[in-house]
Design an enzyme around this catalytic site. Sequence first.
Site, PDB file in Angstrom:
ATOM      1  N   VAL A  65       0.844  -1.191   0.000  1.00 23.09           N
ATOM      2  CA  VAL A  65       0.000   0.000   0.000  1.00 23.09           C
ATOM      3  C   VAL A  65       0.882   1.245   0.000  1.00 23.09           C
ATOM      4  O   VAL A  65       1.878   1.298   0.724  1.00 23.09           O
ATOM      5  CB  VAL A  65      -0.872   0.029   1.282  1.00 23.09           C
ATOM      6  CG1 VAL A  65      -1.745   1.264   1.323  1.00 23.09           C
ATOM      7  CG2 VAL A  65      -1.688  -1.238   1.427  1.00 23.09           C
ATOM      8  N   CYS A  66       0.485   2.248  -0.794  1.00 26.35           N
ATOM      9  CA  CYS A  66       1.099   3.574  -0.704  1.00 26.35           C
ATOM     10  C   CYS A  66      -0.029   4.595  -0.865  1.00 26.35           C
ATOM     11  O   CYS A  66      -1.197   4.266  -0.670  1.00 26.35           O
ATOM     12  CB  CYS A  66       2.213   3.755  -1.730  1.00 26.35           C
ATOM     13  SG  CYS A  66       1.661   3.812  -3.444  1.00 26.35           S
ATOM     14  N   ARG A  67       0.295   5.804  -1.235  1.00 24.71           N
ATOM     15  CA  ARG A  67      -0.737   6.828  -1.354  1.00 24.71           C
ATOM     16  C   ARG A  67      -1.635   6.579  -2.555  1.00 24.71           C
ATOM     17  O   ARG A  67      -2.852   6.612  -2.454  1.00 24.71           O
ATOM     18  CB  ARG A  67      -0.087   8.219  -1.457  1.00 24.71           C
ATOM     19  CG  ARG A  67      -1.076   9.360  -1.366  1.00 24.71           C
ATOM     20  CD  ARG A  67      -0.391  10.700  -1.517  1.00 24.71           C
ATOM     21  NE  ARG A  67      -0.025  10.953  -2.905  1.00 24.71           N
ATOM     22  CZ  ARG A  67      -0.839  11.493  -3.812  1.00 24.71           C
ATOM     23  NH1 ARG A  67      -2.065  11.849  -3.487  1.00 24.71           N
ATOM     24  NH2 ARG A  67      -0.435  11.678  -5.047  1.00 24.71           N
ATOM     25  N   GLY A  69      -0.756   4.004  -5.226  1.00 24.72           N
ATOM     26  CA  GLY A  69      -0.568   2.707  -5.867  1.00 24.72           C
ATOM     27  C   GLY A  69       0.668   2.623  -6.746  1.00 24.72           C
ATOM     28  O   GLY A  69       1.010   1.544  -7.227  1.00 24.72           O
ATOM     29  N   MET A  93      -4.072   4.619  -0.648  1.00 26.08           N
ATOM     30  CA  MET A  93      -4.807   5.200   0.475  1.00 26.08           C
ATOM     31  C   MET A  93      -5.758   6.304   0.023  1.00 26.08           C
ATOM     32  O   MET A  93      -6.681   6.654   0.748  1.00 26.08           O
ATOM     33  CB  MET A  93      -3.831   5.736   1.523  1.00 26.08           C
ATOM     34  CG  MET A  93      -3.080   4.646   2.273  1.00 26.08           C
ATOM     35  SD  MET A  93      -4.159   3.486   3.172  1.00 26.08           S
ATOM     36  CE  MET A  93      -4.727   4.519   4.535  1.00 26.08           C
TER      37      MET A  93
END
Length: 105
Positions: A65-67, A69, A93
Amino acid sequence: MEEIKEITAAEVKEKLERGEKLNLVDVREDEEVALGMIPGAKHIKMGEIPSRLDEFNKEEEYIFVCRSGRRSENVCRYLQELGYHVRNMVDGMLAWEGDTVPKKY
């Protein structure tokens, strides 16, 4: 090159609500996770992944997961080439509508 498996934020939320145990790894920076991360996720910054490979098991699947993708997709590509089972939370996110918790230090 093998395609990266993907999962949406909504699918992750559904799995967690059903009580599934997921190996979630948040690869964002400290200031980003301070704003909240998915409960139960482990925080390993993208740049630390190569030095922390001993924390991953090739028999298990990990959802990154990141901000948005993009960074998590790069991590997935790297780890998949090393033989790990990975999945990218494609919308990051930005699309997460579930609860969040501040990172515990």
